[in-house]
Design a protein around this motif. Structure first.
Motif, PDB file in Angstrom:
ATOM      1  N   ASP A 170      13.277  15.447  17.926  1.00 30.52           N
ATOM      2  CA  ASP A 170      13.580  16.753  18.511  1.00 30.52           C
ATOM      3  C   ASP A 170      13.817  16.571  20.002  1.00 30.52           C
ATOM      4  O   ASP A 170      12.915  16.160  20.743  1.00 30.52           O
ATOM      5  CB  ASP A 170      12.424  17.713  18.262  1.00 30.52           C
ATOM      6  CG  ASP A 170      12.786  19.155  18.592  1.00 30.52           C
ATOM      7  OD1 ASP A 170      13.807  19.360  19.288  1.00 30.52           O
ATOM      8  OD2 ASP A 170      12.066  20.070  18.167  1.00 30.52           O
ATOM      9  N   THR A 172      14.114  18.695  22.291  1.00 31.99           N
ATOM     10  CA  THR A 172      13.418  19.658  23.152  1.00 31.99           C
ATOM     11  C   THR A 172      11.978  19.263  23.438  1.00 31.99           C
ATOM     12  O   THR A 172      11.326  19.892  24.269  1.00 31.99           O
ATOM     13  CB  THR A 172      13.445  21.045  22.492  1.00 31.99           C
ATOM     14  OG1 THR A 172      12.766  20.981  21.222  1.00 31.99           O
ATOM     15  CG2 THR A 172      14.872  21.507  22.280  1.00 31.99           C
ATOM     16  N   LYS A 273      19.267  18.827  18.234  1.00 32.00           N
ATOM     17  CA  LYS A 273      19.083  20.083  18.985  1.00 32.00           C
ATOM     18  C   LYS A 273      19.409  19.916  20.474  1.00 32.00           C
ATOM     19  O   LYS A 273      18.707  20.448  21.343  1.00 32.00           O
ATOM     20  CB  LYS A 273      17.653  20.611  18.815  1.00 32.00           C
ATOM     21  CG  LYS A 273      17.220  20.792  17.367  1.00 32.00           C
ATOM     22  CD  LYS A 273      15.784  21.267  17.257  1.00 32.00           C
ATOM     23  CE  LYS A 273      15.341  21.353  15.812  1.00 32.00           C
ATOM     24  NZ  LYS A 273      13.930  21.788  15.675  1.00 32.00           N
ATOM     25  N   ASP A 275      21.886  21.215  21.846  1.00 27.17           N
ATOM     26  CA  ASP A 275      22.508  22.442  22.336  1.00 27.17           C
ATOM     27  C   ASP A 275      21.529  23.313  23.103  1.00 27.17           C
ATOM     28  O   ASP A 275      21.937  24.287  23.751  1.00 27.17           O
ATOM     29  CB  ASP A 275      23.085  23.241  21.164  1.00 27.17           C
ATOM     30  CG  ASP A 275      22.061  23.456  20.059  1.00 27.17           C
ATOM     31  OD1 ASP A 275      21.334  22.478  19.749  1.00 27.17           O
ATOM     32  OD2 ASP A 275      21.992  24.565  19.514  1.00 27.17           O
ATOM     33  N   MET A 276      20.229  22.958  23.075  1.00 30.78           N
ATOM     34  CA  MET A 276      19.209  23.722  23.804  1.00 30.78           C
ATOM     35  C   MET A 276      18.836  23.062  25.122  1.00 30.78           C
ATOM     36  O   MET A 276      17.889  23.500  25.786  1.00 30.78           O
ATOM     37  CB  MET A 276      17.958  23.872  22.926  1.00 30.78           C
ATOM     38  CG  MET A 276      18.238  24.508  21.572  1.00 30.78           C
ATOM     39  SD  MET A 276      16.802  24.517  20.477  1.00 30.78           S
ATOM     40  CE  MET A 276      15.719  25.635  21.359  1.00 30.78           C
ATOM     41  N   SER A 295      23.950  17.439  17.600  1.00 25.23           N
ATOM     42  CA  SER A 295      23.535  18.809  17.284  1.00 25.23           C
ATOM     43  C   SER A 295      24.064  19.107  15.894  1.00 25.23           C
ATOM     44  O   SER A 295      25.268  19.323  15.707  1.00 25.23           O
ATOM     45  CB  SER A 295      24.086  19.806  18.308  1.00 25.23           C
ATOM     46  OG  SER A 295      23.752  21.133  17.932  1.00 25.23           O
TER      47      SER A 295
END
Length: 433
Positions: A170, A172, A273, A275-276, A295
């Motif tokens: 992940d 993030t 992820k 795109d965050m 992503s």
């Protein structure tokens, strides 16, 4: 929350506590790890640290071995090997493994916003560059998977059978998830992006320890090796060290003849992820070694991920050609670098076609980047490269007869011209005088 409890209902004893028979072994492993962390690391304590690490490795091996006691056997993931290579998806729950499998293979794997959506192994196939690559979506593992928590043993056992591991992370979250997963895999003998240490250990009948080095050594001194070998009850050994290796490297070589040998495997870290994140954070993750940023939700950089996987797998496509005909570019021979003797020689390529062709093999004509001129006549030990074209030349009946009945030399039977295979000839006993 009720849906999450329903999913975990079949696995309460696997996720929260280990069986009572493993409790003493887990306590022993924890005590050894604590003593290693408390011991100072210097030249005076290298021998003691080596003994501790050898005992820790033996305890972990005992933990991974199946229990000899009776009772119901724990079910595993039985997935038939398919295609030219196999990749296992490893990661914590809810990082996007099932979505990545669907995006790459088209197989519908259940994906949801709660943990432990996938409770078994789901296979899929990637068709890329005329090759079939099997992709396995494994359940998310948790901390302590090496000790059997959360069906960790079955997940890691399936990962050992893979030719490459794709660790889904992940983007993030912090980088501790990557370190925790690497530690869980190393605890069960999977070494990521490493090669076998250049250490030779040969058992002998007598002579004690014979220790030699061909390079400067800082940790694996003679006394350190002696103390580790005493733990393994190896007393008559020839040890040759060709590089400045660590204690763990020497233990890995000693474990090769055990029940759980080390597996040196390629690994690609897929950060999902993105795109965050901001552009600067994505650039920082992309510059880490063996890392690819994707992503899955927005289908970003999926082609880049496939290209990196193809580069790390190092598959070699060999096209065959018949005499006075064009090569067959529709169905190549695919040689996997992680299987067999890990070489892409002409002998292995001919054996993939049919073992009987090796008996009548004379030479091979090769076109491609592995030869200096095209075509070039090559033997069985020639190393092939990707997209080479090969034509097999077989022996004529006259050449077969000449090979079977050669000149009278030391390799023929007495009184005949029949050739004898030197590998099957028994050595004569030495004279008593």
């Amino acid at each position: 929350s009720s849906l999450f409890e329903t999913c975990l209902a079949p696995l309460p004893h696997l996720l929260h506590r280990a069986p009572s028979c493993m409790a003493p072994l887990l306590e022993k492993i924890a005590a050894l790890e604590l003593e290693i962390s408390r011991t100072q690391k210097n030249k005076a304590t290298n021998a003691h640290l080596g003994q501790l690490r050898a005992k820790l490795c033996a305890a972990r091996r005992e933990l991974l071995e199946p229990s000899k006691a009776g009772g119901k056997k724990q079910g595993g993931f039985e997935v038939q090997r398919y295609g030219h290579s196999r990749i296992a998806l490893i990661g914590f729950p809810s990082v996007g493994k099932s979505s990545l499998l669907t995006a790459l293979t088209g197989v519908k794997s259940e994906a949801a916003s709660y943990d432990f959506t996938t409770l078994t192994c789901i296979p899929g196939v990637i068709h890329y560059n005329d090759c079939k690559i099997q992709l396995l979506d494994l359940p998310g593992i948790i901390t302590g998977a090496a000790q059997g928590k959360g069906r960790g043993r079955q997940v890691i056992a399936t990962a050992r059978s893979a030719d490459m591991i794709m660790m889904v992370l992940d983007a993030t979250k912090d980088d501790s998830q990557r370190q925790l997963l690497t530690k869980e895999l190393e605890d069960v003998g999977i070494r990521l992006n490493k090669v076998r240490p250049k250490i030779s250990v040969t058992k002998t009948k007598t002579g004690g320890l014979r220790y030699n080095t061909t390079s400067q050594v800082t940790i694996l001194t003679r006394d350190t090796c002696y103390s580790i070998l005493q733990t393994y009850k190896l007393f008559n050994v020839d040890v040759v060290i060709h590089e400045d290796a660590s204690l763990d490297d020497f233990i890995d070589v000693l474990e090769e003849e055990g029940s759980a040998p080390r597996k040196y495997c390629r690994c690609v870290y897929a950060y999902n992820k993105i795109d965050m994140l901001s552009l600067a954070q994505v650039d920082e993750l992309a510059r880490q070694p063996y890392s690819v940023v994707v992503s899955v939700a927005n289908k970003w950089n999926m082609e880049g991920l496939l290209e990196r996987v193809w580069q790390e797998l190092d598959l070699k496509r060999i096209y065959t050609k018949k005499h006075r005909m064009y090569p067959d570019f529709s169905d190549p021979l695919v040689m996997t670098a992680q299987r067999g003797d890990k070489t892409a020689t002409v002998e292995n390529a001919v054996g993939m076609l049919h073992k009987a062709l090796l008996d009548d093999f004379k030479a091979a004509m090769v076109w491609g980047s592995s030869v200096k001129m095209s075509p070039q006549v090559c033997g069985l030990k020639h190393e092939l490269k990707d997209e080479d074209v090969m034509q097999i030349l077989k022996l004529t009946p006259a050449e077969k007869s000449r090979r079977a009945h050669g000149k009278k030399t030391g390799t023929t039977l007495a009184g005949t011209n029949n050739q004898v295979d030197p590998k099957t000839v028994k050595e004569r006993a030495p004279l008593k005088t």
